[in-house]
Design an enzyme around this catalytic site. Structure first.
Site, mmCIF file in Angstrom:
data_model
loop_
_atom_site.group_PDB
_atom_site.id
_atom_site.type_symbol
_atom_site.label_atom_id
_atom_site.label_comp_id
_atom_site.label_asym_id
_atom_site.label_seq_id
_atom_site.Cartn_x
_atom_site.Cartn_y
_atom_site.Cartn_z
ATOM 1 N N GLY A 28 0.939 -1.175 -0.198
ATOM 2 C CA GLY A 28 0.290 0.027 -0.380
ATOM 3 C C GLY A 28 0.416 1.144 -0.135
ATOM 4 N N ASN A 103 -5.977 -5.291 7.119
ATOM 5 C CA ASN A 103 -5.873 -5.739 6.609
ATOM 6 C C ASN A 103 -7.323 -6.138 5.989
ATOM 7 O OD1 ASN A 103 -3.266 -7.713 3.988
ATOM 8 N ND2 ASN A 103 -5.472 -5.986 3.665
ATOM 9 N N GLY A 104 -7.477 -5.969 5.095
ATOM 10 C CA GLY A 104 -8.943 -6.859 4.596
ATOM 11 C C GLY A 104 -10.527 -6.105 4.655
#
Ligand code: SF4
Length: 454
Positions: A28, A103-104
């Site tokens: 990211g 995260n997800g």
């Protein structure tokens, strides 16, 4: 796709967290953030930009404390703005006392958010991480649960992919969804400091000696006194599905030196390349990867065919990954700035060009054109993933199927659009032969989604 990091019990926690975030920068590049606890409250800093820009030595020097969590963000849900960046914190009278990074993607995000809003919970962002944090805090403050009970309640309620780190001023919690979709590893340094990260490359750079998976549906509570692991209990609040790790992590997202789901990422990529070669009649003059994620696939292909491998394409590493640029205009611009061909290299050659995937088709069309202009006689595209036909709802930016070229055009039409002489993808059944188990999500190829949507 994002990257998380957590550091517990180190006087330079902020520096270690920044080191881990830097190792995970490929996950990211839009924004990053960190929360550091001095034992009482958290200091939070989050901004648009890269880790090295946002966390300079001067800034890190001011972020004192022994517990830190960090996040690098590639936006999926919620726009690319500082307020959607992570970590998220919850304030008490004295300052921030909880911080969370995740995260997800949560698939029932709007349903749970609306339920909490009806109960008076206020949101500052459109981000899944904030939803997870606010749900847990509501269970603690309004329902009187302990923090572990509240996390268990969250895991029962919230559906989707989440590899999450939650910190209080004196404890750290690692939390992973029952399907273990996104990667999450942890370990200890020699001095006892506990580190958790999305990728093992972050643990390696920090100097963690062992490496353990956070179990699916697992909660790990770390305090100065001990480490408690709450694994899934069928009699408890959770069900125990088969694990469904994201197979795209092995194909594209992760760094080749990471180790995920009991697999060396670079080894899997070499096997994929060898499998492509086994099923291919073309005998090329040279095998060239689209750098970087296809490098090891091309090595595997060349080894299997016993033919010449070369890095004929040069990548400018100061331009971000094209797939993870959120806007199409910035994607197009990046591709032309990002790659160039070696001079006098391609003239008259029959080239096998290996890439990891074709998502929108933007990158590959421009690259094939570039190699054609450089004088290649034939260009045969070999792709290390099956055709991407379906959107991902578990943390990757393919939300709209109309953006996926394989959903709009036939294989022959894509070959023609790209300007290649031939085009072949690895078949799903062959891809699954390249990994040790079948406990993988491959919904973007097969349409078989492990978690029901909506
Ligand atoms: Fe990974 Fe594709 Fe599954 Fe999304 S749909 S988690 S990208 S394999």
């Amino acid at each position: 796709m994002c990257g998380i990091i957590g550091v517990f019990n180190h006087k330079g926690a902020a520096e270690l967290a920044a080191l881990g975030m830097f190792a995970e920068q490929h996950r990211g590049q839009e924004s990053c953030g960190m929360a550091v606890s001095d034992g009482k409250v958290f200091t939070l800093r989050k901004k648009m930009g890269l880790v090295k820009q946002v966390f300079t030595p001067e800034i890190l020097g001011k972020m004192k404390g022994k517990v830190a969590i960090g996040h690098v963000r590639y936006p999926t849900k919620g726009s690319a703005t500082a307020y959607n960046s992570q970590p998220h914190t919850v304030e008490s009278l004295y300052g921030a006392t909880y911080a969370l990074a995740s995260n997800g993607d949560v698939v029932n995000y709007y349903e749970v958010k609306e339920e909490l809003e009806r109960k008076g919970v206020y949101f500052n962002s459109e981000n899944d991480g904030e939803l997870i944090l606010k749900y847990i805090i509501y269970q603690i403050q309004a329902e009187g649960m302990t923090i572990v009970e509240a996390i268990k309640s969250m895991m029962k309620k919230i559906k989707g992919a989440y590899s999450t780190v939650l910190a209080t001023p004196d404890k750290l919690y690692m939390i992973r969804d029952p399907y273990a979709i996104r990667p999450m590893v942890w370990g200890k340094m020699k001095n006892g400091t506990v580190i958790v990260a999305s990728e093992s490359c972050a643990l390696d750079i920090i100097g963690v000696e062992n490496r353990l998976e956070v179990p699916p549906a697992g909660i790990i509570e770390v305090s100065e006194r001990d480490i408690k692991i709450f694994e899934n209990d069928p009699n408890d609040y959770r069900f125990y599905p088969e694990e469904r790790h994201c197979i795209f992590e092995l194909i594209y997202f992760s760094r080749p030196d990471s180790f995920h789901f009991d697999e060396n990422v670079y080894e899997v990529r070499k096997k994929i390349g060898a499998m492509l070669a086994l099923k291919d009649d073309v005998q090329p003059d040279v095998v060239v990867p689209v750098p970087d994620s296809a490098n090891f696939m091309a090595v595997g292909y060349a080894n299997q065919k016993n033919c010449y491998f070369s890095m004929g394409l040069i990548r400018n590493h100061y331009v971000g990954r094209t797939f993870i640029k959120p806007e199409q205009s910035s994607r197009d611009e990046s591709v032309s700035q990002k790659f160039s061909t070696l001079p006098n290299f391609f003239t008259g050659k029959k080239v096998v060009l290996v890439d990891d995937s074709i998502v929108r088709g933007t990158t590959i069309k421009q690259i094939v054109n570039m190699i054609r202009k450089a004088g290649a006689a034939e260009i045969h595209l070999r792709i290390g993933s099956p055709a991407v036909k379906n959107s991902c709802y578990y943390g990757i930016d393919t939300p709209n199927a109309t953006e996926l070229i394989a959903n709009q055009k036939s294989l022959e039409e894509i070959r023609d659009y790209a300007g290649a002489d031939s085009l072949k993808h690895i078949e799903l059944e062959d891809l699954l032969k390249c990994v040790k188990t079948n406990e993988y999500c491959h919904a973007c190829f097969s349409g078989v989604y492990p978690i029901k949507l909506g």
